[in-house]
Motif scaffolding. Sequence first.
Motif, PDB file in Angstrom:
ATOM      1  N   ASP A  42      24.262  63.686   3.521  1.00 51.96           N
ATOM      2  CA  ASP A  42      24.387  64.407   2.248  1.00 51.96           C
ATOM      3  C   ASP A  42      25.838  64.424   1.782  1.00 51.96           C
ATOM      4  O   ASP A  42      26.135  64.183   0.612  1.00 51.96           O
ATOM      5  CB  ASP A  42      23.858  65.829   2.402  1.00 51.96           C
ATOM      6  CG  ASP A  42      23.932  66.620   1.107  1.00 51.96           C
ATOM      7  OD1 ASP A  42      23.627  66.049   0.041  1.00 51.96           O
ATOM      8  OD2 ASP A  42      24.289  67.807   1.165  1.00 51.96           O
ATOM      9  N   SER A  46      26.848  61.862  -1.240  1.00 52.20           N
ATOM     10  CA  SER A  46      26.785  62.785  -2.380  1.00 52.20           C
ATOM     11  C   SER A  46      25.389  62.827  -2.999  1.00 52.20           C
ATOM     12  O   SER A  46      25.194  62.539  -4.183  1.00 52.20           O
ATOM     13  CB  SER A  46      27.818  62.395  -3.443  1.00 52.20           C
ATOM     14  OG  SER A  46      29.114  62.420  -2.912  1.00 52.20           O
ATOM     15  N   TRP A  47      24.430  63.176  -2.159  1.00 51.81           N
ATOM     16  CA  TRP A  47      23.071  63.306  -2.647  1.00 51.81           C
ATOM     17  C   TRP A  47      23.012  64.407  -3.691  1.00 51.81           C
ATOM     18  O   TRP A  47      23.947  65.190  -3.864  1.00 51.81           O
ATOM     19  CB  TRP A  47      22.125  63.642  -1.501  1.00 51.81           C
ATOM     20  CG  TRP A  47      21.866  62.488  -0.568  1.00 51.81           C
ATOM     21  CD1 TRP A  47      22.131  61.174  -0.772  1.00 51.81           C
ATOM     22  CD2 TRP A  47      21.284  62.569   0.732  1.00 51.81           C
ATOM     23  NE1 TRP A  47      21.753  60.421   0.295  1.00 51.81           N
ATOM     24  CE2 TRP A  47      21.221  61.251   1.244  1.00 51.81           C
ATOM     25  CE3 TRP A  47      20.807  63.602   1.515  1.00 51.81           C
ATOM     26  CZ2 TRP A  47      20.708  60.967   2.485  1.00 51.81           C
ATOM     27  CZ3 TRP A  47      20.286  63.309   2.757  1.00 51.81           C
ATOM     28  CH2 TRP A  47      20.231  62.007   3.232  1.00 51.81           C
ATOM     29  N   ILE A  51      19.281  68.853  -2.651  1.00 54.67           N
ATOM     30  CA  ILE A  51      18.996  68.398  -1.285  1.00 54.67           C
ATOM     31  C   ILE A  51      19.848  69.181  -0.289  1.00 54.67           C
ATOM     32  O   ILE A  51      19.380  69.593   0.768  1.00 54.67           O
ATOM     33  CB  ILE A  51      19.225  66.872  -1.147  1.00 54.67           C
ATOM     34  CG1 ILE A  51      18.197  66.127  -1.997  1.00 54.67           C
ATOM     35  CG2 ILE A  51      19.143  66.439   0.314  1.00 54.67           C
ATOM     36  CD1 ILE A  51      18.381  64.625  -2.039  1.00 54.67           C
ATOM     37  N   GLY A  52      21.122  69.415  -0.640  1.00 53.50           N
ATOM     38  CA  GLY A  52      21.997  70.218   0.215  1.00 53.50           C
ATOM     39  C   GLY A  52      21.464  71.629   0.391  1.00 53.50           C
ATOM     40  O   GLY A  52      21.511  72.193   1.488  1.00 53.50           O
TER      41      GLY A  52
END
Length: 164
Positions: A42, A46-47, A51-52
Amino acid sequence: MYSQLNAPEQRLSRDAVKVWIIREILSNLIVLIILGVLFYLDARFSWKEWIGWILIGITAIYVPVAIWSFISPFLLYKNWRYDVSEEFLQLKSGVLFEKHQLVPMTKIQAVATNQGPLLRKYGLCSVSIETMGSTHSIPALPKQDAIDLRNQIAQYAKLKEVEQ
């Protein structure tokens, strides 16, 4: 007839707690490694922001589960009991919800001992009892006790040994 039965008294081996804790440590390590890899990916790629947040939510839910996994082996050992008579196999277990089972000897179709690597390290075996509709297990008995129990149940249930 059932009201005359006493509660089961036989206990598991004390080493059962060690085996269960080692098993929980291994499974918790696998989950933590997977979560760590996902957090790294992640950050690295840099999703999307959501998502984080999902990863943080999963971690927040997982922490109490991991803590419970280190407390439950002690409670399981404290509450696990079994007994064998000519008529019934009695199993009593459960930490939050107590489960008391009576298995008639006439319904038992197969009985076996099982030993994985962790149980082998501590000289323990589990006994597996099969009926027509279900399977029951007595975990973590000393190896000789498990063999004796298997033979006693087979004798009471009038099972014949099958050569493999």
